[in-house]
Design a protein around this motif. Structure first.
Motif, short mmCIF file in Angstrom:
data_model
loop_
_atom_site.label_atom_id
_atom_site.label_comp_id
_atom_site.label_asym_id
_atom_site.label_seq_id
_atom_site.Cartn_x
_atom_site.Cartn_y
_atom_site.Cartn_z
N ASP A 1 21.39 3.94 -7.49
CA ASP A 1 20.44 2.86 -7.26
C ASP A 1 19.71 3.06 -5.93
O ASP A 1 18.49 2.97 -5.85
N ARG A 2 20.49 3.34 -4.90
CA ARG A 2 19.91 3.51 -3.56
C ARG A 2 18.94 4.70 -3.52
O ARG A 2 17.88 4.64 -2.90
N ASP A 3 19.30 5.78 -4.23
CA ASP A 3 18.51 7.00 -4.16
C ASP A 3 17.27 6.98 -5.05
O ASP A 3 16.27 7.61 -4.72
N HIS A 4 17.32 6.24 -6.18
CA HIS A 4 16.29 6.44 -7.19
C HIS A 4 15.61 5.18 -7.71
O HIS A 4 14.59 5.29 -8.39
N VAL A 5 16.13 3.99 -7.43
CA VAL A 5 15.56 2.76 -7.99
C VAL A 5 14.76 2.03 -6.91
O VAL A 5 15.27 1.78 -5.81
N PHE A 6 13.53 1.69 -7.25
CA PHE A 6 12.66 0.95 -6.34
C PHE A 6 12.68 -0.51 -6.78
O PHE A 6 12.30 -0.83 -7.90
N HIS A 7 13.12 -1.40 -5.90
CA HIS A 7 13.36 -2.80 -6.28
C HIS A 7 12.19 -3.71 -5.93
O HIS A 7 11.52 -3.53 -4.91
N SER A 8 12.02 -4.71 -6.78
CA SER A 8 10.94 -5.68 -6.60
C SER A 8 11.20 -6.61 -5.43
O SER A 8 12.35 -6.89 -5.10
N TRP A 9 10.12 -7.09 -4.82
CA TRP A 9 10.16 -8.11 -3.77
C TRP A 9 11.14 -7.75 -2.65
O TRP A 9 11.78 -8.63 -2.09
N SER A 10 11.25 -6.48 -2.31
CA SER A 10 12.25 -6.07 -1.33
C SER A 10 11.73 -4.96 -0.43
O SER A 10 10.99 -4.07 -0.89
N ALA A 11 12.14 -5.00 0.85
CA ALA A 11 12.09 -3.81 1.68
C ALA A 11 13.27 -2.94 1.24
O ALA A 11 14.40 -3.41 1.14
N GLN A 12 13.02 -1.67 0.97
CA GLN A 12 14.00 -0.85 0.26
C GLN A 12 15.17 -0.41 1.13
O GLN A 12 16.31 -0.30 0.64
N ALA A 13 14.93 -0.16 2.39
CA ALA A 13 16.01 0.31 3.26
C ALA A 13 17.01 -0.81 3.50
O ALA A 13 16.64 -1.97 3.73
N GLY A 14 18.27 -0.48 3.43
CA GLY A 14 19.31 -1.45 3.76
C GLY A 14 19.73 -2.36 2.64
O GLY A 14 20.58 -3.23 2.83
N LEU A 15 19.18 -2.19 1.44
CA LEU A 15 19.62 -3.02 0.32
C LEU A 15 21.07 -2.71 -0.02
O LEU A 15 21.48 -1.55 -0.08
N ASP A 16 21.86 -3.74 -0.21
CA ASP A 16 23.26 -3.59 -0.59
C ASP A 16 23.52 -4.55 -1.74
O ASP A 16 23.92 -5.70 -1.54
N LEU A 17 23.30 -4.07 -2.95
CA LEU A 17 23.28 -4.94 -4.12
C LEU A 17 24.62 -4.90 -4.85
O LEU A 17 25.28 -3.86 -4.90
N PRO A 18 25.02 -6.02 -5.44
CA PRO A 18 26.26 -6.02 -6.23
C PRO A 18 26.09 -5.17 -7.48
O PRO A 18 25.01 -5.14 -8.09
N VAL A 19 27.14 -4.50 -7.88
CA VAL A 19 27.15 -3.72 -9.11
C VAL A 19 27.63 -4.62 -10.25
O VAL A 19 28.67 -5.27 -10.13
N ILE A 20 26.87 -4.65 -11.33
CA ILE A 20 27.27 -5.42 -12.51
C ILE A 20 27.44 -4.43 -13.66
O ILE A 20 26.50 -3.73 -14.04
N ALA A 21 28.64 -4.39 -14.19
CA ALA A 21 28.95 -3.47 -15.28
C ALA A 21 29.10 -4.17 -16.61
O ALA A 21 28.92 -3.55 -17.66
N GLY A 22 29.45 -5.45 -16.60
CA GLY A 22 29.66 -6.18 -17.84
C GLY A 22 29.64 -7.66 -17.61
O GLY A 22 29.60 -8.13 -16.47
N GLY A 23 29.65 -8.42 -18.71
CA GLY A 23 29.64 -9.86 -18.58
C GLY A 23 30.03 -10.53 -19.88
O GLY A 23 29.96 -9.93 -20.96
N SER A 24 30.41 -11.78 -19.77
CA SER A 24 30.73 -12.60 -20.93
C SER A 24 30.56 -14.07 -20.54
O SER A 24 31.16 -14.52 -19.55
N GLY A 25 29.74 -14.78 -21.28
CA GLY A 25 29.54 -16.20 -20.96
C GLY A 25 28.93 -16.37 -19.59
O GLY A 25 27.84 -15.88 -19.30
N THR A 26 29.63 -17.04 -18.70
CA THR A 26 29.12 -17.30 -17.35
C THR A 26 29.70 -16.35 -16.31
O THR A 26 29.51 -16.55 -15.11
#
Length: 438
Positions: free
Chosen positions: A13-38
């Motif tokens: 993500d850090r190396d290759h994904v350009f994120h919306s509404w963000s300055a790219q340096a220093g982003l530390d985003l949670p990793v989401i691998a799965g989900g169910s309900g809430t």
């Protein structure tokens, strides 16, 4: 191994994904691998309550089995087809949507999301009326495409002023009134007077449409005072202007109603939707078109289209989502849990925490407006919101933040027990930040 997958996800993500509404340096985003309900989790199995519904769109919750199965079945039968065809699943999706719209709506134009729904609603309004100007509020967000971002009232439009014919006005917001109002009735009356003066000053004969979020979402979950939307409808009728209600965020259960405007004695001319119609399982949006506007294009070519309009996977997900929401009472749950659990829980937090200046909302659509001082109502800074967001995530809750606010926007399927757990997390996080002296 699972920890390695989380690390790899962050690295890629850090190396290759350009994120919306963000300055790219220093982003530390949670990793989401799965989900169910809430609930969502990372590869290591760390679980978080999703009280953001991602971008306030996962109304039916994560991985609803009926919606997942509908997409799987449709993919096996027909994965894609162009819009210049008739397709049974697409027709059924339009039929389901129209079954929840007011009387007098005939057709659905499908788009890829909410922003291009706004684009096409504006296009329809201009062609139907022969006028150009679109009025929208300063406190609004309508999407990040040409006309939609200029219709947006906040700072994001300022670097994107490419579309023509847009004028902004102030909508009602009693907590920070622009009209020196002291009651909802005064705020409503004065906001409508202000809007009428803008209409008169711009020239009614030049105005194609009034574009409003039924309940402004990203701008603060600003539930309009009683009578306001009906008053806007009356002004539109008085001056021959179309009313477009943006239900992209507020629609399909978010407010505890199928459409947010259902509680405000108003019927628009065009309705835009996306997000909750299928909880974002496949990108989709659209415009619900009233009969007079649809008839404009019976013999006249509509000059708009999208390669993926009415995509069969999206259509299948709509049919399954709306059927499940109806059969499982999901919209009713959103209304009840808002009245019985979320509203009372947030008001209890307001009594306890001086950081909270105001609580407002309905259904599963709420905001905590945070202030450094209740008397002056001075908004807290980004540093406070940043610390509070970190505290919430650390304690296992994925929040939605905007400006000086925490938006409490879980899926419509949230339970009382999950709300109680979330309130305890909000309480702990607020206590921690207040203990730090904000």
């Amino acid at each position: 191994m699972t920890e390695d997958l989380d690390a790899l996800a962050k690295e890629l993500d850090r190396d290759h994904v350009f994120h919306s509404w963000s300055a790219q340096a220093g982003l530390d985003l949670p990793v989401i691998a799965g989900g169910s309900g809430t609930v969502v989790w990372d590869h290591a199995g760390r679980r978080m309550l999703d009280f953001s519904s991602q971008l306030v769109n996962v109304n039916i919750g994560h991985q609803h089995p009926a919606v997942v199965e509908a997409i799987r079945t449709q993919a096996a039968e027909l994965a894609t087809i162009g819009p210049a065809t008739a397709n049974l699943t697409r027709g059924r999706a339009a039929e389901r949507i129209l079954s929840h719209a007011p009387a007098g709506f005939q057709k659905v134009f499908f788009t890829n999301g909410g922003a291009d729904a706004i684009e096409n609603a504006i296009r329809m309004a201009r062609l139907h009326t022969g006028r150009d100007t679109v009025l929208s509020t300063y406190r609004s967000y309508h999407g990040n495409t040409g006309a939609a971002i200029v219709a947006t009232g906040d700072w994001r439009r300022m670097a994107n002023q490419y579309a023509r014919g847009h004028v902004h006005f102030f909508g009602p917001y009693l907590y920070r009134t622009e009209f020196w109002a002291t009651s909802p009735e005064e705020e409503c009356e004065r906001a409508l007077h202000h809007l009428e003066r803008v209409i008169q000053s711009e020239g009614p004969a030049t105005i194609a449409a009034l574009l409003l979020e039924s309940i402004p979402g990203t701008a603060g979950i600003l539930v309009p005072p009683p009578g306001y939307l009906a008053g806007v409808r009356a002004l539109a009728d008085r001056y021959g202007i179309l009313l477009i209600l943006d239900e992209v965020m507020a629609g399909f259960g978010r407010t505890g109603r199928w459409f947010a405007f259902d509680g405000h004695d108003v019927v628009p001319d065009l309705i835009t939707f996306a997000k909750g119609v299928n909880s974002g399982y496949v990108p989709v949006g659209g415009v619900i078109i009233s009969e007079p506007i649809a008839a404009t294009f019976d013999e006249r070519v509509f000059p708009g289209g999208l390669t993926y309009s009415g995509h069969p996977l999206a259509a299948a997900s709509i049919v399954a989502a709306l059927d499940a929401m109806q059969s499982e009472g999901i919209v009713e749950n959103a209304r009840r849990v808002g009245e019985d659990a979320i509203g009372p829980g947030l008001r209890a937090l307001e009594e306890k925490h001086p950081l909270i200046g105001e609580v407002r909302g309905e259904g599963v659509f709420w905001a905590l407006e945070l202030v450094s001082d209740r008397e002056s109502r001075q908004p807290v800074g980004a540093d406070v919101i940043g610390r509070l967001k970190k505290e919430l995530v650390t304690r296992g809750l994925l929040p939605f933040t905007a400006d000086n606010r925490i938006h409490v926007v879980p899926p419509c399927v949230v339970t009382d027990a999950e709300v109680e757990h979330a309130m305890a997390i909000y309480d702990e996080a607020l206590t921690s930040v207040e203990g730090d002296g904000h």
